[in-house]
Motif scaffolding. Structure first.
Motif, PDB file in Angstrom:
ATOM      1  N   SER A   1       0.787  -1.267   0.011  1.00 22.74           N
ATOM      2  CA  SER A   1       0.073  -0.074  -0.100  1.00 22.74           C
ATOM      3  C   SER A   1       0.975   1.073  -0.014  1.00 22.74           C
ATOM      4  N   SER A   2       2.240   1.040   0.047  1.00 29.85           N
ATOM      5  CA  SER A   2       2.906   2.288   0.012  1.00 29.85           C
ATOM      6  C   SER A   2       3.317   2.942  -1.218  1.00 29.85           C
ATOM      7  N   PRO A   3       3.051   4.268  -1.379  1.00 32.74           N
ATOM      8  CA  PRO A   3       3.430   4.902  -2.757  1.00 32.74           C
ATOM      9  C   PRO A   3       5.036   5.199  -2.775  1.00 32.74           C
ATOM     10  N   ARG A   4       5.694   4.760  -1.724  1.00 31.95           N
ATOM     11  CA  ARG A   4       7.085   5.180  -1.706  1.00 31.95           C
ATOM     12  C   ARG A   4       8.000   4.089  -2.559  1.00 31.95           C
ATOM     13  N   ALA A   5       8.894   4.553  -3.423  1.00 33.75           N
ATOM     14  CA  ALA A   5       9.828   3.665  -4.018  1.00 33.75           C
ATOM     15  C   ALA A   5      10.759   2.935  -3.012  1.00 33.75           C
ATOM     16  N   GLU A   6      11.006   3.592  -1.867  1.00 39.54           N
ATOM     17  CA  GLU A   6      11.965   3.115  -1.140  1.00 39.54           C
ATOM     18  C   GLU A   6      11.160   2.322   0.163  1.00 39.54           C
ATOM     19  N   SER A   7      10.140   2.022  -0.018  1.00 40.43           N
ATOM     20  CA  SER A   7       9.116   1.465   1.093  1.00 40.43           C
ATOM     21  C   SER A   7       9.764   0.358   1.871  1.00 40.43           C
ATOM     22  N   LEU A   8       9.794   0.467   3.038  1.00 40.53           N
ATOM     23  CA  LEU A   8      10.170  -0.688   3.886  1.00 40.53           C
ATOM     24  C   LEU A   8       9.105  -1.834   4.136  1.00 40.53           C
ATOM     25  N   SER A   9       7.814  -1.137   4.239  1.00 44.38           N
ATOM     26  CA  SER A   9       6.677  -2.266   4.252  1.00 44.38           C
ATOM     27  C   SER A   9       6.783  -3.168   3.247  1.00 44.38           C
TER      28      SER A   9
ATOM     29  N   THR B   1       2.074  -2.046   4.957  1.00 48.56           N
ATOM     30  CA  THR B   1       1.676  -0.700   5.057  1.00 48.56           C
ATOM     31  C   THR B   1       2.457   0.020   6.003  1.00 48.56           C
ATOM     32  N   GLY B   2       2.443   1.349   5.950  1.00 47.63           N
ATOM     33  CA  GLY B   2       3.202   2.131   6.868  1.00 47.63           C
ATOM     34  C   GLY B   2       2.119   2.724   7.754  1.00 47.63           C
ATOM     35  N   LEU B   3       2.600   3.218   8.987  1.00 45.72           N
ATOM     36  CA  LEU B   3       1.935   3.961   9.894  1.00 45.72           C
ATOM     37  C   LEU B   3       1.868   5.592   9.371  1.00 45.72           C
ATOM     38  N   ILE B   4       0.496   5.768   9.072  1.00 44.60           N
ATOM     39  CA  ILE B   4       0.564   7.197   8.266  1.00 44.60           C
ATOM     40  C   ILE B   4      -0.438   7.844   9.098  1.00 44.60           C
ATOM     41  N   ASN B   5      -0.062   8.934   9.664  1.00 41.70           N
ATOM     42  CA  ASN B   5      -0.871   9.838  10.653  1.00 41.70           C
ATOM     43  C   ASN B   5      -1.607   8.893  11.756  1.00 41.70           C
ATOM     44  N   PHE B   6      -0.644   7.784  12.203  1.00 43.47           N
ATOM     45  CA  PHE B   6      -1.262   7.101  13.085  1.00 43.47           C
ATOM     46  C   PHE B   6      -2.304   6.040  12.665  1.00 43.47           C
TER      47      PHE B   6
ATOM     48  N   ILE C   1      -3.358   3.230   8.821  1.00 45.98           N
ATOM     49  CA  ILE C   1      -2.821   2.772   7.632  1.00 45.98           C
ATOM     50  C   ILE C   1      -2.855   3.798   6.540  1.00 45.98           C
ATOM     51  N   TYR C   2      -2.194   3.310   5.564  1.00 37.27           N
ATOM     52  CA  TYR C   2      -2.124   4.103   4.375  1.00 37.27           C
ATOM     53  C   TYR C   2      -3.523   4.309   3.485  1.00 37.27           C
ATOM     54  N   SER C   3      -3.645   5.229   2.940  1.00 36.81           N
ATOM     55  CA  SER C   3      -5.273   5.311   2.662  1.00 36.81           C
ATOM     56  C   SER C   3      -5.598   4.301   1.601  1.00 36.81           C
TER      57      SER C   3
ATOM     58  N   LEU D   1       4.150  -3.689   9.309  1.00 37.74           N
ATOM     59  CA  LEU D   1       3.836  -2.358   9.827  1.00 37.74           C
ATOM     60  C   LEU D   1       5.085  -1.386   9.874  1.00 37.74           C
ATOM     61  N   ALA D   2       5.572  -0.561   8.989  1.00 32.59           N
ATOM     62  CA  ALA D   2       6.556   0.470   9.037  1.00 32.59           C
ATOM     63  C   ALA D   2       6.319   1.685   9.711  1.00 32.59           C
ATOM     64  N   SER D   3       7.023   2.117  10.644  1.00 31.35           N
ATOM     65  CA  SER D   3       6.683   3.347  11.360  1.00 31.35           C
ATOM     66  C   SER D   3       8.105   4.105  11.613  1.00 31.35           C
ATOM     67  N   GLY D   4       7.980   5.397  11.796  1.00 28.80           N
ATOM     68  CA  GLY D   4       8.950   6.234  12.233  1.00 28.80           C
ATOM     69  C   GLY D   4       9.332   6.245  13.775  1.00 28.80           C
ATOM     70  N   GLY D   5       8.091   6.147  14.583  1.00 28.97           N
ATOM     71  CA  GLY D   5       8.084   5.939  15.841  1.00 28.97           C
ATOM     72  C   GLY D   5       7.951   4.484  16.549  1.00 28.97           C
ATOM     73  N   VAL D   6       7.820   4.364  17.784  1.00 27.73           N
ATOM     74  CA  VAL D   6       7.727   2.882  18.240  1.00 27.73           C
ATOM     75  C   VAL D   6       6.078   2.808  18.911  1.00 27.73           C
ATOM     76  N   TYR D   7       5.551   2.038  18.095  1.00 28.64           N
ATOM     77  CA  TYR D   7       3.977   1.983  18.579  1.00 28.64           C
ATOM     78  C   TYR D   7       3.585   0.469  19.161  1.00 28.64           C
ATOM     79  N   SER D   8       4.564  -0.502  18.962  1.00 30.05           N
ATOM     80  CA  SER D   8       4.353  -1.818  19.479  1.00 30.05           C
ATOM     81  C   SER D   8       3.930  -1.858  20.870  1.00 30.05           C
TER      82      SER D   8
ATOM     83  N   GLY E   1      10.437   2.606  14.911  1.00 32.06           N
ATOM     84  CA  GLY E   1      11.568   3.326  15.205  1.00 32.06           C
ATOM     85  C   GLY E   1      12.484   3.939  14.181  1.00 32.06           C
ATOM     86  N   LEU E   2      12.242   3.753  12.946  1.00 29.65           N
ATOM     87  CA  LEU E   2      12.833   3.999  11.777  1.00 29.65           C
ATOM     88  C   LEU E   2      13.404   5.393  11.697  1.00 29.65           C
ATOM     89  N   ALA E   3      12.667   6.391  12.455  1.00 31.17           N
ATOM     90  CA  ALA E   3      13.253   7.576  12.426  1.00 31.17           C
ATOM     91  C   ALA E   3      14.153   7.983  13.778  1.00 31.17           C
TER      92      ALA E   3
END
Ligand SMILES: Cc1cc2nc3c(=O)[nH]c(=O)nc-3n(C[C@H](O)[C@H](O)[C@H](O)COP(=O)(O)O)c2cc1C
Length: 202
Positions: free
Chosen positions: A9-17, A91-96, A98-100, A136-143, A176-178
């Motif tokens: 679901s990520s639009p990013r070429a470098e998507s980790l998810s 998917t990435g965590l996007i504004n808390f 999933i990707y739209s 689920l890829a995210s900048g912060g830690v949510y698990s 914690g990617l950020a």
């Protein structure tokens, strides 16, 4: 034959998810002789619209040609979901949440009479007998920890998948990617190791 549905679901070429979900699907396929991967890039799905919402409320034979065309992709997505025994969602965590694009997939597959039905005792999911892995890829830690309460992605996915009858859901956090390159490398390594374990146990 085992069918693995890979949803990215990520639009990013470098998507980790996308990278880790694709890796996991490939590893699962390698473990299951004769299995096939059906891949869907969800970023190309259009949002549901007026025609679609009218069409899904009518029986197939009562739809106009335009309405039939409006549900064609949704019908394909539903058939892929029902045919799969394993589903890998990236998917990435996007504004808390999933990707739209993943939300749009959900809007396309949650179809009364196909993936769930209403009964006298309430709704019943029809997409049973499947295992879902959410990467689920995210900048912060949510698990865990203080931000866990802001993780609306995993509770939401578990709710909606449960509504469709899918109760076996495991999340692979790439989080914690950020927090700097070292933390990111550690998070990616841990997610890849978990993917390896899952595949070996499959
Ligand atoms: C628009 C946008 C919103 C984001 N929102 C969050 C967020 O709420 N929490 C978080 O931890 N990271 C957030 N991030 C970071 C992403 O979760 C991170 O870049 C992740 O790797 C995205 O997944 P992907 O690599 O598969 O594209 C956001 C990134 C973008 C581009």
């Amino acid at each position: 034959m085992s069918s693995i549905l890979l949803l990215t679901s990520s639009p990013r070429a470098e998507s980790l998810s996308t990278t880790i979900a694709t890796d996991l699907a490939g590893k699962l396929q390698a473990q299951k002789a004769g299995s096939a991967i059906v891949r869907r890039d969800l970023t190309v799905l259009p949002h549901i619209d007026d025609l679609f919402t009218a069409a899904i409320r009518k029986p197939a034979d009562a739809r106009s040609a335009e309405e039939a065309a409006a549900v064609k992709t949704s019908d394909e997505l539903v058939n892929e979901l029902l045919a799969a025994d394993t589903i890998v969602i990236g998917t990435g965590l996007i504004n808390f949440n999933i990707y739209s694009s993943l939300k749009t997939w959900i809007d396309n597959v949650a179809r009364a009479g196909l993936t769930f039905k209403y009964t006298e005792n309430g709704p019943v999911g029809l997409a049973t007998g499947k295992k879902v892995y959410v990467v689920l890829a995210s900048g912060g830690v949510y698990s865990q920890g203080p931000a866990a309460a802001m993780n609306h992605a995993v509770p939401y996915l578990k709710s909606v998948l449960g509504f469709l009858g899918i109760t076996e859901v495991e999340t692979i956090y790439v989080e914690g990617l950020a927090y700097g390159p070292e933390a990111a490398e550690k998070a990616i390594g841990a997610a890849k190791a978990r993917a390896e374990e899952i595949a070996l146990a499959a």
